[in-house]
Design a protein around this motif. Structure first.
Motif, PDB file in Angstrom:
ATOM      1  N   ASN A   1      28.747  -7.582 -41.738  1.00  0.00           N
ATOM      2  CA  ASN A   1      28.264  -7.125 -43.034  1.00  0.00           C
ATOM      3  C   ASN A   1      27.620  -8.244 -43.817  1.00  0.00           C
TER       4      ASN A   1
ATOM      5  N   GLN B   1      25.773 -10.442 -42.692  1.00  0.00           N
ATOM      6  CA  GLN B   1      24.437 -10.647 -42.143  1.00  0.00           C
ATOM      7  C   GLN B   1      23.448  -9.569 -42.584  1.00  0.00           C
ATOM      8  N   ARG B   2      23.885  -8.520 -43.239  1.00  0.00           N
ATOM      9  CA  ARG B   2      23.021  -7.415 -43.641  1.00  0.00           C
ATOM     10  C   ARG B   2      22.040  -7.874 -44.702  1.00  0.00           C
ATOM     11  N   ASN B   3      20.873  -7.275 -44.669  1.00  0.00           N
ATOM     12  CA  ASN B   3      19.835  -7.576 -45.637  1.00  0.00           C
ATOM     13  C   ASN B   3      19.676  -6.359 -46.543  1.00  0.00           C
ATOM     14  N   PRO B   4      20.140  -6.436 -47.797  1.00  0.00           N
ATOM     15  CA  PRO B   4      20.068  -5.279 -48.692  1.00  0.00           C
ATOM     16  C   PRO B   4      18.642  -4.781 -48.916  1.00  0.00           C
ATOM     17  N   GLU B   5      17.675  -5.690 -48.957  1.00  0.00           N
ATOM     18  CA  GLU B   5      16.283  -5.270 -49.148  1.00  0.00           C
ATOM     19  C   GLU B   5      15.788  -4.460 -47.961  1.00  0.00           C
ATOM     20  N   LEU B   6      16.161  -4.873 -46.753  1.00  0.00           N
ATOM     21  CA  LEU B   6      15.769  -4.142 -45.554  1.00  0.00           C
ATOM     22  C   LEU B   6      16.437  -2.774 -45.525  1.00  0.00           C
ATOM     23  N   ASP B   7      17.708  -2.722 -45.882  1.00  0.00           N
ATOM     24  CA  ASP B   7      18.425  -1.442 -45.933  1.00  0.00           C
ATOM     25  C   ASP B   7      17.785  -0.508 -46.952  1.00  0.00           C
TER      26      ASP B   7
END
Length: 160
Positions: free
Chosen positions: A17, A19-25
């Motif tokens: 989690n 490593q997640r990219n909020p902008e990409l999501d």
């Protein structure tokens, strides 16, 4: 050692989690919402349900078609949206229109989106023509609406 492996296994979901990219999501969600508008438009189109179609169409939507005449002349035709909707609503019972979308290319920027969809069109299960749809959408008070649709139509070079 065993303790370290257990701790690593437990912390793995948290590391993933992180490593997640909020902008990409967020962009994926926007593209999914825009794609759904186009799918809803075609669901209404296939069902002959103009009310469903109007729900995703801006009231001032522009429609155009590009094609080549038998004489080889390139033509840009402005379509009347109300005539288009009347043709769908007045389609003979039992006549099936099936526009198969082959691919979605979607771009989104704030309150504007573009969707490019190559297609094949079948009338009563018989191939009729192919082309590309180009949709422009506007985010109108939180809801994506189609503001512009231009398509191409051709019979040659469709099926490889």
């Amino acid at each position: 050692m065993r303790y370290l492996l257990i701790m690593f296994a437990i912390s793995l979901p948290f590391l993933a989690n992180a490593q997640r990219n909020p902008e990409l999501d967020d962009m994926k969600l926007k593209k999914k919402a825009v794609k759904q508008v186009v799918l809803d438009f075609f669901e209404g189109f296939h069902e002959g349900d103009t009310t469903k179609m109007k729900m995703v169409m801006h009231k001032d939507m522009i429609m155009q078609t590009i094609y080549k005449t038998k004489e080889g002349e390139d033509v840009l035709n402005q379509d009347d949206t109300s005539k288009f909707l009347n043709a769908i609503a007045g389609r003979p019972v039992g006549q099936r229109w099936n526009e198969q979308l082959l691919l979605f290319k979607i771009e989104v920027e704030d309150y504007m989106a573009h969707v490019w969809t190559p297609y094949e069109f079948y009338l009563n299960d018989q191939f009729s023509h192919c082309g590309v749809n180009s949709f422009q959408l506007f985010k109108d008070n939180g809801a994506w609406k189609i503001i512009y649709l231009v398509d191409t139509r051709r019979r040659a070079g469709c099926k490889d």
